[in-house]
Design a protein around this motif. Structure first.
Motif, PDB file in Angstrom:
ATOM      1  N   THR A   1     -24.293   7.275  -5.266  1.00  0.00           N
ATOM      2  CA  THR A   1     -22.893   7.063  -4.956  1.00  0.00           C
ATOM      3  C   THR A   1     -22.574   5.580  -5.070  1.00  0.00           C
ATOM      4  OG1 THR A   1     -21.156   7.335  -3.290  1.00  0.00           O
ATOM      5  CG2 THR A   1     -23.366   6.835  -2.478  1.00  0.00           C
ATOM      6  N   ALA A   2     -21.305   5.282  -5.385  1.00  0.00           N
ATOM      7  CA  ALA A   2     -20.845   3.894  -5.442  1.00  0.00           C
ATOM      8  C   ALA A   2     -19.960   3.569  -4.242  1.00  0.00           C
ATOM      9  CB  ALA A   2     -20.071   3.645  -6.735  1.00  0.00           C
ATOM     10  N   ASP A   3     -19.693   4.562  -3.397  1.00  0.00           N
ATOM     11  CA  ASP A   3     -18.760   4.426  -2.283  1.00  0.00           C
ATOM     12  C   ASP A   3     -19.502   4.163  -0.973  1.00  0.00           C
ATOM     13  OD1 ASP A   3     -17.148   5.974   0.061  1.00  0.00           O
ATOM     14  OD2 ASP A   3     -15.766   5.092  -1.400  1.00  0.00           O
ATOM     15  N   GLY A   4     -19.139   3.090  -0.283  1.00  0.00           N
ATOM     16  CA  GLY A   4     -19.834   2.728   0.949  1.00  0.00           C
ATOM     17  C   GLY A   4     -19.706   3.763   2.041  1.00  0.00           C
ATOM     18  N   GLN A   5     -18.503   4.321   2.228  1.00  0.00           N
ATOM     19  CA  GLN A   5     -18.306   5.324   3.279  1.00  0.00           C
ATOM     20  C   GLN A   5     -19.114   6.579   2.991  1.00  0.00           C
ATOM     21  OE1 GLN A   5     -16.357   4.895   6.246  1.00  0.00           O
ATOM     22  NE2 GLN A   5     -17.652   6.671   6.697  1.00  0.00           N
ATOM     23  N   GLU A   6     -19.138   6.983   1.727  1.00  0.00           N
ATOM     24  CA  GLU A   6     -19.915   8.164   1.349  1.00  0.00           C
ATOM     25  C   GLU A   6     -21.408   7.909   1.566  1.00  0.00           C
ATOM     26  OE1 GLU A   6     -19.331  11.442  -1.990  1.00  0.00           O
ATOM     27  OE2 GLU A   6     -19.914   9.508  -2.858  1.00  0.00           O
ATOM     28  N   ALA A   7     -21.867   6.694   1.230  1.00  0.00           N
ATOM     29  CA  ALA A   7     -23.274   6.347   1.453  1.00  0.00           C
ATOM     30  C   ALA A   7     -23.612   6.429   2.940  1.00  0.00           C
ATOM     31  CB  ALA A   7     -23.560   4.941   0.914  1.00  0.00           C
ATOM     32  N   LEU A   8     -22.699   5.934   3.777  1.00  0.00           N
ATOM     33  CA  LEU A   8     -22.925   5.989   5.218  1.00  0.00           C
ATOM     34  C   LEU A   8     -23.002   7.428   5.705  1.00  0.00           C
ATOM     35  CD1 LEU A   8     -23.089   4.686   8.027  1.00  0.00           C
ATOM     36  CD2 LEU A   8     -20.579   4.654   8.053  1.00  0.00           C
ATOM     37  N   ASN A   9     -22.063   8.273   5.273  1.00  0.00           N
ATOM     38  CA  ASN A   9     -22.059   9.671   5.708  1.00  0.00           C
ATOM     39  C   ASN A   9     -23.322  10.393   5.263  1.00  0.00           C
ATOM     40  OD1 ASN A   9     -19.533   9.266   6.820  1.00  0.00           O
ATOM     41  ND2 ASN A   9     -18.420  10.088   5.057  1.00  0.00           N
TER      42      ASN A   9
END
Length: 223
Positions: free
Chosen positions: A31-39
Motif C-alpha cells: 500500500t502507498a497510503d499511511g492510514q491503510e498501512a496503519l489499519n
C-alpha cells in the motif's frame, strides 16, 4: 510462509521489493497510503512491516507512533531516503526494529527481514522481540542500549550492529566476509582490517572473554 506488509509510495520501489520478496517465497501486501498501512498493521495478520516514511496521508513516523500506541509489537523495518542521524534516531525511538536508507540492496533487505523474523520466532514466553540476551549480555534494539551484567556500555553505531549480529548468531562462527557484508553492507574494502578493529573495541568494552577468534575461520560469540 511469512506475510510482509509493504508500505511504500514510490511505485517503482514498491514493485521492485514486492517482486523480490515474492521470488523468495514471502507473501506481500503493498500500500502507498499511511492510514491503510496503519489499519493493516493493527488488524491484519502480518509477520513484519517494511515501512517508508514518505507515505500518502499520514507519514511513516506517525504510522509507527500509532502502531506502537495501539499495542502492536509487529516488527517494523523503516525504509527512507532520509539518512540523517536525526531521522534515524526518530525512527528507532518511535519503535522501529531496524532502519535502512535508500538506495538499498534487495539482498540486504532480505537478510534484515529474515533476522527480525527469526528473532520474533525465538522470543521466550514473556520476553521481548527487541531485546537480545546471551548470558549476561543484553542488547535492546529499540532503545539502542547494551549491557554486560548491570553495567551499561556505550557503543558506536557500527559496534552496536556488530554485537547485534554476533548475538543473533551466538555459538556460530561468522567469517570476516559475513561480518563485513552484514554490518558494512557493500560499502567496504575487502582488504581492510576494520572487522579486527571493531572486534577489539567490543572486547575492550565488554570483556576479552566474550568473543572468540576461531583461527582461519572467523569469530564466535561464546555461549
Amino acid at each position: 510462509m511469512a506475510r510482509i506488509l509493504l508500505a511504500e509510495d514510490e511505485p517503482r520501489i514498491s514493485s521492485f521489493v514486492t517482486r523480490g520478496l515474492e521470488a523468495h517465497e514471502f507473501t506481500v501486501s503493498a500500500t502507498a497510503d499511511g492510514q491503510e498501512a496503519l489499519n493493516w498493521g493493527l488488524f491484519g495478520e502480518f509477520d513484519l512491516m517494511v515501512l517508508d516514511i514518505g507515505l500518502v496521508g499520514i507519514d511513516g513516523f506517525e504510522v509507527l507512533r500509532r502502531l506502537r500506541g495501539g499495542g502492536s509489537d509487529l516488527p517494523v523495518i523503516v525504509l527512507t531516503a532520509r539518512d540523517s542521524v536525526a531521522d534515524t534516531v526518530a525512527g528507532l525511538e518511535g519503535g522501529a526494529d531496524d532502519y535502512m536508507a535508500k538506495p538499498f540492496s534487495l539482498d540486504e533487505l532480505l537478510a534484515r527481514i529474515r533476522l527480525r523474523l527469526r528473532q520474533r520466532a525465538t522470543v521466550p514466553e514473556g520476553g521481548s522481540a527487541t531485546v537480545l540476551v546471551v548470558g549476561d549480555v543484553s542488547l535492546d534494539i529499540r532503545a539502542r542500549t547494551a549491557n554486560r551484567g548491570e553495567v551499561t556500555v556505550e557503543l558506536s553505531s557500527r559496534e552496536f550492529s556488530l554485537l547485534e549480529m554476533l548475538l543473533s548468531h551466538a555459538g556460530q562462527v561468522l567469517s570476516r566476509e559475513q561480518i563485513l557484508s552484514g554490518v558494512w553492507g557493500y560499502d567496504y574494502d575487502p582488504g581492510s582490517n576494520v572487522v579486527e578493529v571493531y572486534v577489539r573495541n567490543l572486547r575492550r568494552k565488554l570483556g576479552d572473554d566474550l568473543i572468540e577468534t576461531v583461527r582461519g575461520m572467523g569469530y564466535r560469540l561464546r555461549v
